[in-house]
Scaffold this motif. Structure first.
Motif, PDB file in Angstrom:
ATOM      1  N   ILE A 171      50.456  34.520  54.229  1.00  0.00           N
ATOM      2  CA  ILE A 171      49.125  33.915  54.245  1.00  0.00           C
ATOM      3  C   ILE A 171      48.560  34.141  55.641  1.00  0.00           C
ATOM      4  N   VAL A 172      47.318  34.560  55.719  1.00  0.00           N
ATOM      5  CA  VAL A 172      46.687  34.794  57.022  1.00  0.00           C
ATOM      6  C   VAL A 172      46.030  33.495  57.456  1.00  0.00           C
ATOM      7  N   ARG A 173      46.417  33.036  58.626  1.00  0.00           N
ATOM      8  CA  ARG A 173      45.885  31.772  59.155  1.00  0.00           C
ATOM      9  C   ARG A 173      45.340  31.992  60.564  1.00  0.00           C
ATOM     10  N   LYS A 174      44.268  31.262  60.861  1.00  0.00           N
ATOM     11  CA  LYS A 174      43.703  31.300  62.210  1.00  0.00           C
ATOM     12  C   LYS A 174      44.580  30.436  63.108  1.00  0.00           C
ATOM     13  N   GLN A 175      44.999  31.003  64.212  1.00  0.00           N
ATOM     14  CA  GLN A 175      45.848  30.308  65.174  1.00  0.00           C
ATOM     15  C   GLN A 175      44.974  29.566  66.196  1.00  0.00           C
ATOM     16  N   ALA A 176      45.604  28.771  67.018  1.00  0.00           N
ATOM     17  CA  ALA A 176      44.877  27.986  68.033  1.00  0.00           C
ATOM     18  C   ALA A 176      44.047  28.881  68.945  1.00  0.00           C
ATOM     19  N   ASP A 177      44.519  30.117  69.196  1.00  0.00           N
ATOM     20  CA  ASP A 177      43.790  31.045  70.061  1.00  0.00           C
ATOM     21  C   ASP A 177      42.771  31.886  69.275  1.00  0.00           C
ATOM     22  N   ASN A 178      42.493  31.488  68.028  1.00  0.00           N
ATOM     23  CA  ASN A 178      41.534  32.146  67.133  1.00  0.00           C
ATOM     24  C   ASN A 178      41.994  33.489  66.601  1.00  0.00           C
ATOM     25  N   LYS A 179      43.233  33.885  66.852  1.00  0.00           N
ATOM     26  CA  LYS A 179      43.759  35.125  66.268  1.00  0.00           C
ATOM     27  C   LYS A 179      44.152  34.850  64.824  1.00  0.00           C
ATOM     28  N   LEU A 180      43.914  35.821  63.956  1.00  0.00           N
ATOM     29  CA  LEU A 180      44.281  35.715  62.551  1.00  0.00           C
ATOM     30  C   LEU A 180      45.634  36.394  62.360  1.00  0.00           C
ATOM     31  N   ILE A 181      46.667  35.600  62.094  1.00  0.00           N
ATOM     32  CA  ILE A 181      48.046  36.087  62.030  1.00  0.00           C
ATOM     33  C   ILE A 181      48.635  35.760  60.661  1.00  0.00           C
ATOM     34  N   GLU A 182      49.420  36.695  60.129  1.00  0.00           N
ATOM     35  CA  GLU A 182      50.126  36.458  58.869  1.00  0.00           C
ATOM     36  C   GLU A 182      51.248  35.450  59.097  1.00  0.00           C
ATOM     37  N   THR A 183      51.328  34.440  58.248  1.00  0.00           N
ATOM     38  CA  THR A 183      52.358  33.410  58.357  1.00  0.00           C
ATOM     39  C   THR A 183      53.012  33.225  56.986  1.00  0.00           C
ATOM     40  N   GLU A 184      54.072  32.464  56.946  1.00  0.00           N
ATOM     41  CA  GLU A 184      54.730  32.037  55.718  1.00  0.00           C
ATOM     42  C   GLU A 184      55.220  33.172  54.830  1.00  0.00           C
ATOM     43  N   ARG A 185      55.411  34.346  55.413  1.00  0.00           N
ATOM     44  CA  ARG A 185      55.893  35.497  54.651  1.00  0.00           C
ATOM     45  C   ARG A 185      57.395  35.365  54.403  1.00  0.00           C
ATOM     46  N   VAL A 186      57.831  35.620  53.172  1.00  0.00           N
ATOM     47  CA  VAL A 186      59.244  35.578  52.816  1.00  0.00           C
ATOM     48  C   VAL A 186      59.801  36.989  52.704  1.00  0.00           C
ATOM     49  N   LEU A 187      58.991  37.927  52.223  1.00  0.00           N
ATOM     50  CA  LEU A 187      59.464  39.320  52.077  1.00  0.00           C
ATOM     51  C   LEU A 187      59.750  39.909  53.454  1.00  0.00           C
ATOM     52  N   PRO A 188      60.750  40.787  53.526  1.00  0.00           N
ATOM     53  CA  PRO A 188      61.031  41.447  54.823  1.00  0.00           C
ATOM     54  C   PRO A 188      59.908  42.411  55.201  1.00  0.00           C
TER      55      PRO A 188
END
Length: 188
Positions: A171-188
Motif C-alpha cells: 500500500i502506498v502511504r504518505k510519510q511524515a516527510d511527504n514522500k509516498l512510500i510502499e508499505t505493508e508489502r508481504v511479497l518479496p
C-alpha cells in the motif's frame, strides 16, 4: 484528459483515441470565456443526500469510457434506454446484466490496466487506462531519495499472479516527510 486508446482503438489496433465528449468541450469553452460560477471555498455538496453522495463518490473515480472487459461498468451503460433518469438504471434490467460485461475475476483487468507509456516505437505514447492502482512505487525511503522505482505488481505479475498474490502487494502511504512510500508489502 490523458491520451488513451478507445475501446475500438485497443481491440482493433487502429490507434483510435478516446475523445473527450462534446459536453465537456462546451464546459471548457464556457470556462475559457469566463462563463462560470466561482465557488472556490464553498461546499458544492452541502445538503446532498447520502444516497446521492454514495453514487457521486463511486462515479467520480470512473474513467468515462465503456471498455470491455472492464472493471467499472460494462458497455451496455452507453445505451440511453437502460436509464430512467440520471444515475438511475431501469429497475427492470435483469439480475446480472450490470456485471456480466466486467472482467472476471476483477484482478485480471486490474493486472492489465496500467500505464503503457512512451517508447521508441510509440513516440506519442498512450495510456490504455489510467491506472486504478500504482504502476511504479518507491519501495523504501532510500529508493525515493535515489528516485529508484519498482514495479508495484512485482511477484504478482499477470492475471493468475494477481489473483493468487493480490493480498501480498503493498500500500502506498504518505510519510511524515511527504514522500509516498510502499508499505505493508508481504511479497518479496
Amino acid at each position: 484528459m490523458p491520451r488513451m486508446l478507445s475501446e475500438e482503438g485497443y481491440q482493433e489496433n487502429n490507434r483510435k483515441v478516446l475523445a473527450l465528449p462534446p459536453i465537456f468541450y462546451s464546459y471548457f469553452q464556457l470556462w475559457a470565456a469566463g462563463t462560470f460560477t466561482g465557488d472556490n471555498g464553498t461546499d458544492p455538496f452541502a445538503g446532498e443526500s447520502i444516497v446521492d453522495a454514495v453514487d457521486r463518490i463511486a462515479m467520480e473515480a470512473c474513467i468515462g469510457g465503456g471498455f470491455y472487459p472492464g472493471i467499472e461498468v460494462p458497455r451496455f451503460v452507453r445505451d440511453k434506454n437502460v436509464w430512467v433518469e440520471p444515475f438511475r438504471l431501469d429497475p427492470g434490467i435483469p439480475a446480472g446484466a450490470v456485471t456480466e460485461g466486467l472482467a472476471v475475476p476483477w484482478q485480471a483487468d486490474f493486472s492489465d490496466c496500467q500505464w503503457e507509456g512512451v517508447s521508441v516505437n510509440d513516440p506519442n505514447g498512450h495510456a490504455w487506462w489510467p491506472a486504478q492502482r500504482p504502476d511504479h512505487v518507491f519501495a523504501s525511503a532510500a529508493d525515493a531519495v535515489a528516485n529508484k522505482r519498482s514495479d508495484w505488481d512485482r511477484g504478482a505479475e499477470g492475471h493468475q499472479g494477481m489473483i493468487d498474490n493480490f493480498a501480498g502487494l503493498g500500500i502506498v502511504r504518505k510519510q511524515a516527510d511527504n514522500k509516498l512510500i510502499e508499505t505493508e508489502r508481504v511479497l518479496p
